[in-house]
Design a protein around this motif. Structure first.
Motif, PDB file in Angstrom:
ATOM      1  N   GLU A   1       0.827  -1.215   0.000  1.00 59.07           N
ATOM      2  CA  GLU A   1       0.000   0.000   0.000  1.00 59.07           C
ATOM      3  C   GLU A   1       0.861   1.265   0.000  1.00 59.07           C
ATOM      4  O   GLU A   1       0.630   2.194  -0.784  1.00 59.07           O
ATOM      5  N   LEU A   2       1.872   1.324   0.888  1.00 56.90           N
ATOM      6  CA  LEU A   2       2.730   2.504   0.960  1.00 56.90           C
ATOM      7  C   LEU A   2       3.605   2.621  -0.289  1.00 56.90           C
ATOM      8  O   LEU A   2       3.803   3.720  -0.821  1.00 56.90           O
ATOM      9  N   SER A   3       4.113   1.489  -0.773  1.00 54.97           N
ATOM     10  CA  SER A   3       4.966   1.510  -1.970  1.00 54.97           C
ATOM     11  C   SER A   3       4.208   2.062  -3.169  1.00 54.97           C
ATOM     12  O   SER A   3       4.752   2.846  -3.960  1.00 54.97           O
ATOM     13  N   TRP A   4       2.952   1.651  -3.323  1.00 57.98           N
ATOM     14  CA  TRP A   4       2.144   2.137  -4.441  1.00 57.98           C
ATOM     15  C   TRP A   4       1.831   3.631  -4.287  1.00 57.98           C
ATOM     16  O   TRP A   4       1.833   4.375  -5.272  1.00 57.98           O
ATOM     17  N   LYS A   5       1.571   4.070  -3.068  1.00 56.29           N
ATOM     18  CA  LYS A   5       1.264   5.494  -2.836  1.00 56.29           C
ATOM     19  C   LYS A   5       2.452   6.362  -3.246  1.00 56.29           C
ATOM     20  O   LYS A   5       2.294   7.377  -3.954  1.00 56.29           O
TER      21      LYS A   5
ATOM     22  N   ASP B   1       7.156  -4.221  -4.014  1.00 56.70           N
ATOM     23  CA  ASP B   1       6.267  -4.351  -2.860  1.00 56.70           C
ATOM     24  C   ASP B   1       6.200  -5.761  -2.298  1.00 56.70           C
ATOM     25  O   ASP B   1       5.509  -6.015  -1.319  1.00 56.70           O
ATOM     26  N   GLY B   2       6.899  -6.701  -2.920  1.00 55.84           N
ATOM     27  CA  GLY B   2       6.939  -8.062  -2.400  1.00 55.84           C
ATOM     28  C   GLY B   2       5.861  -8.989  -2.899  1.00 55.84           C
ATOM     29  O   GLY B   2       5.854 -10.167  -2.542  1.00 55.84           O
TER      30      GLY B   2
ATOM     31  N   ASN C   1      12.683  -7.534  -5.352  1.00 53.90           N
ATOM     32  CA  ASN C   1      13.472  -8.127  -4.272  1.00 53.90           C
ATOM     33  C   ASN C   1      12.593  -8.806  -3.236  1.00 53.90           C
ATOM     34  O   ASN C   1      11.433  -8.455  -3.062  1.00 53.90           O
ATOM     35  N   LEU C   2      13.134  -9.750  -2.553  1.00 48.94           N
ATOM     36  CA  LEU C   2      12.629 -10.256  -1.289  1.00 48.94           C
ATOM     37  C   LEU C   2      13.827 -10.353  -0.346  1.00 48.94           C
ATOM     38  O   LEU C   2      14.854 -10.906  -0.738  1.00 48.94           O
ATOM     39  N   PRO C   3      13.725  -9.835   0.864  1.00 42.93           N
ATOM     40  CA  PRO C   3      12.631  -9.014   1.358  1.00 42.93           C
ATOM     41  C   PRO C   3      12.444  -7.771   0.490  1.00 42.93           C
ATOM     42  O   PRO C   3      13.384  -7.302  -0.134  1.00 42.93           O
ATOM     43  N   ALA C   4      11.224  -7.244   0.510  1.00 41.02           N
ATOM     44  CA  ALA C   4      10.869  -6.129  -0.361  1.00 41.02           C
ATOM     45  C   ALA C   4      10.480  -4.901   0.454  1.00 41.02           C
ATOM     46  O   ALA C   4      10.360  -4.942   1.674  1.00 41.02           O
ATOM     47  N   GLY C   5      10.259  -3.810  -0.298  1.00 43.62           N
ATOM     48  CA  GLY C   5       9.759  -2.607   0.331  1.00 43.62           C
ATOM     49  C   GLY C   5      10.445  -1.339  -0.116  1.00 43.62           C
ATOM     50  O   GLY C   5      11.169  -0.718   0.663  1.00 43.62           O
TER      51      GLY C   5
END
Length: 325
Positions: free
Chosen positions: A132-136, A172-173, A183-187
């Motif tokens: 949600e935050l990554s898309w925003k 965003d994972g 990536n994983l971990p993502a963010g």
């Protein structure tokens, strides 16, 4: 061997089942090297537990980020439905990864992943919130034409984003659709700025790939998109040596602006997790053709800037590390 990887299976299952959406009937590939074989096996077993036909491909570690894998690995990646790149150095910014993505392969790159990340670190985040935050932020980057970054430690950077598109979907994972990768971990939300527009000073005070956590900041003076001075202590000198050894002029070009969006990520010295951490932005030196830029390079090295103030088109997005959106 199964007993040795059992503690890692929870994180591995989150990656394989929840993030990648792997299903029986698909062909899965785990690419690894001799430095990450133990961790890679946990993902192989996770695929098997889901009834997915999976293969593990073992190679020697690369010598730096963005170095191409052997042709046999590239061919195996392109022939898969889903591929996990569990490696010592990153294969993210390689033509092998890009070609596999073009062929529709779902890919998660995990350079330098550790057992700690799978058990208590960034792989334990709520990836719906991360998404949600990554898309925003991605939507904000898409609309912006300029970015400014300042910090109390001396960072003062300006760059143009005009005509550039952020990485979409963001990192965003959640890589469940054909051709999704990250990536994983993502963010993180990220973009390739207009290369020669980047001007100012970046005080990298968190970590720097491939050096790890910094004992003192590395100060990059950037003119027309190029790091023309690298100052600081021992680690700054080491970065200068590593870049000089590459004999690659484009290794000094600023190729990326990224914003961390994973509240579980920590600065540990492993760039895979560091660049996802809250209260940070990062810039990268080197290759960015895989994210909409024009820089071809032998490498891609991220530098983490802590507690930044970030403005897009003059609008405050982050104030001394705190999101205000």
């Amino acid at each position: 061997m199964v007993l040795k990887v059992a503690p890692l299976m929870k994180g591995a299952m989150i990656a394989v089942r929840d993030c990648m959406g792997a299903k029986p009937g698909e062909k899965a590939l785990v690419v690894t090297d001799t430095g990450k074989l133990h961790i890679a096996e946990s993902f192989l077993y996770a695929f098997c537990a889901l009834g997915v036909d999976a293969t593990l491909f073992l190679m020697l570690p690369r010598t730096h980020h963005a170095e191409e894998p052997p042709e046999e690995v590239k061919a195996a990646m392109c022939a898969s439905d889903v591929a996990l790149l569990v490696t010592t150095y990153s294969l993210t910014h390689t033509h092998a990864r890009m070609e596999a993505t073009e062929r529709g392969v779902r890919i998660a790159s995990m350079p330098g992943i550790t057992e700690d990340m799978l058990t208590v670190g960034a792989m334990t985040a709520d990836y719906n919130q991360v998404s949600e935050l990554s898309w925003k932020l991605t939507r904000m980057l898409d609309e912006a034409e300029t970015a400014e970054i300042t910090t109390e430690r001396g960072t003062n950077l300006r760059m143009s984003l005009k005509g550039r598109k952020p990485g979409t979907p963001p990192d965003d994972g959640l890589y469940r659709e054909r051709g999704r990768w990250g990536n994983l971990p993502a963010g993180e939300a990220y973009i390739a700025p207009v290369e020669e527009s980047v001007e100012g000073v970046a005080v990298v005070d968190g970590s720097m790939s491939p050096l790890g956590v910094l004992s003192e900041p590395i100060v990059l003076t950037i003119e027309r998109g190029r790091a023309v001075k690298i100052e600081g202590g021992r680690e700054a000198a080491e970065l200068k040596r590593l870049l000089e050894e590459l004999d690659d002029p484009n290794a000094y070009m600023v190729g990326e602006l990224g914003i961390g969006t994973n509240e579980k990520a920590r600065i540990t010295g492993n760039i895979l997790e560091d660049e996802k951490a809250f209260r940070t932005v990062h810039i990268a030196l080197g290759m960015n053709v895989d994210m909409g830029g024009i820089i071809e390079s032998k490498t891609h090295n991220d530098g983490i800037i802590c507690n930044p103030t970030l403005k897009l088109d003059g609008k405050l997005v982050m104030d001394k590390g705190e999101f205000v959106i």
